[in-house]
Design an enzyme around this catalytic site. Structure first.
Site: not given
Length: 266
Positions: A133, A196, A226
């Protein structure tokens, strides 16, 4: 043209996306020969999806990871979990199968990481870490090669995505709160399936022990936001990625598989 054989371990939503991309002829250099999941129905679903699209296909739903390895696939796509990757990675690499993984959190375990690297080198196989992602793994690695640097990983999530973890509190539904601050090793130990990508970013740069990670819970937030930041004396890079769903992770696997066989590599 001889196709590279492919298997999928972990047959949830992301594996379905990969199968759809395969059926859409976005992976023409590969032949999907096997699927495996702890849920037999899910493995069967992916195999049926592929076989229904092409009558010449013979994708087999396997009852165990040993059955998958018996096919000796050139590549195994893993979309299951860090624990699942730890269970089969070494056997797969010794079996001449390279791995494309989303469960990079497993590599926060330095002993496992080093054993995987040693095994892959000895057997001429590789582990390809998909970007999942996030993005920018290339710039993270480049900056880290230039010398001493520091890096951080900040993520914003919905409180609902944290319900299965011990740190969840019902009050998170009503107040914005930083629920975690520590390094990538600590983060993946507390949130084994949710961060992750922080471990991937750390492996590409300063290492799991030195990657500063923070997780913020925001009421009514949708998706994941993020921010990865790295800096040294010469460079300051910031990578921001917001996604409403986890689909970008599945597409990163498709992109990695295409990159492996491409004459021009990104």
């Amino acid at each position: 043209m001889e196709k590279k054989t492919l298997a999928i371990v972990g047959c949830g939503k992301l594996a379905t996306l990969i199968a759809d991309a395969y059926n859409a002829h976005l992976l023409p250099e590969y032949e999907l020969v096997a699927t495996y999941s702890r849920s037999k129905e899910k493995a069967q679903h992916i195999a049926d999806k592929v076989n229904a699209m092409d009558s010449s296909s013979s994708c087999v739903p396997c009852a165990s990871i040993q059955d998958v390895l018996a096919f000796k696939p050139a590549y195994i796509v893993e979309t299951a979990s860090p624990n699942a990757l730890k269970e089969f990675a070494l056997d797969a690499l010794k079996n001449s199968s390279s791995i494309v993984t989303l469960s990079m959190g497993a590599f926060a375990d330095q002993v496992f990481y080093e054993e995987v690297a040693k095994t892959a080198k000895e057997h001429g196989t590789k582990v390809h870490i998909a970007s999942g992602a996030i993005g920018g793994l290339d710039v993270l690695r480049t900056v880290s090669l230039m010398g001493s640097c520091e890096a951080s990983f900040q993520t914003e999530k919905s409180p609902n995505s944290l319900r299965k973890y011990a740190l969840y509190q019902e009050s998170l539904q009503h107040e914005k709160k930083k629920v975690f601050e520590g390094n990538a090793i600590e983060a993946i130990s507390l949130f084994p399936t949710s961060v992750n990508v922080s471990v991937a970013a750390s492996i590409a740069s300063v290492g799991p022990e030195n990657m500063r990670v923070s997780i913020t819970s925001t009421p009514d937030f949708v998706g994941d936001n993020h921010r990865i930041e790295i800096k040294n004396e010469q460079v300051h890079a910031v990578v921001d990625v917001y996604s409403t769903t986890a689909q970008i992770a599945g597409w990163s696997i498709v992109n990695t598989l295409r990159n492996i066989v491409s004459p021009i590599v990104f």
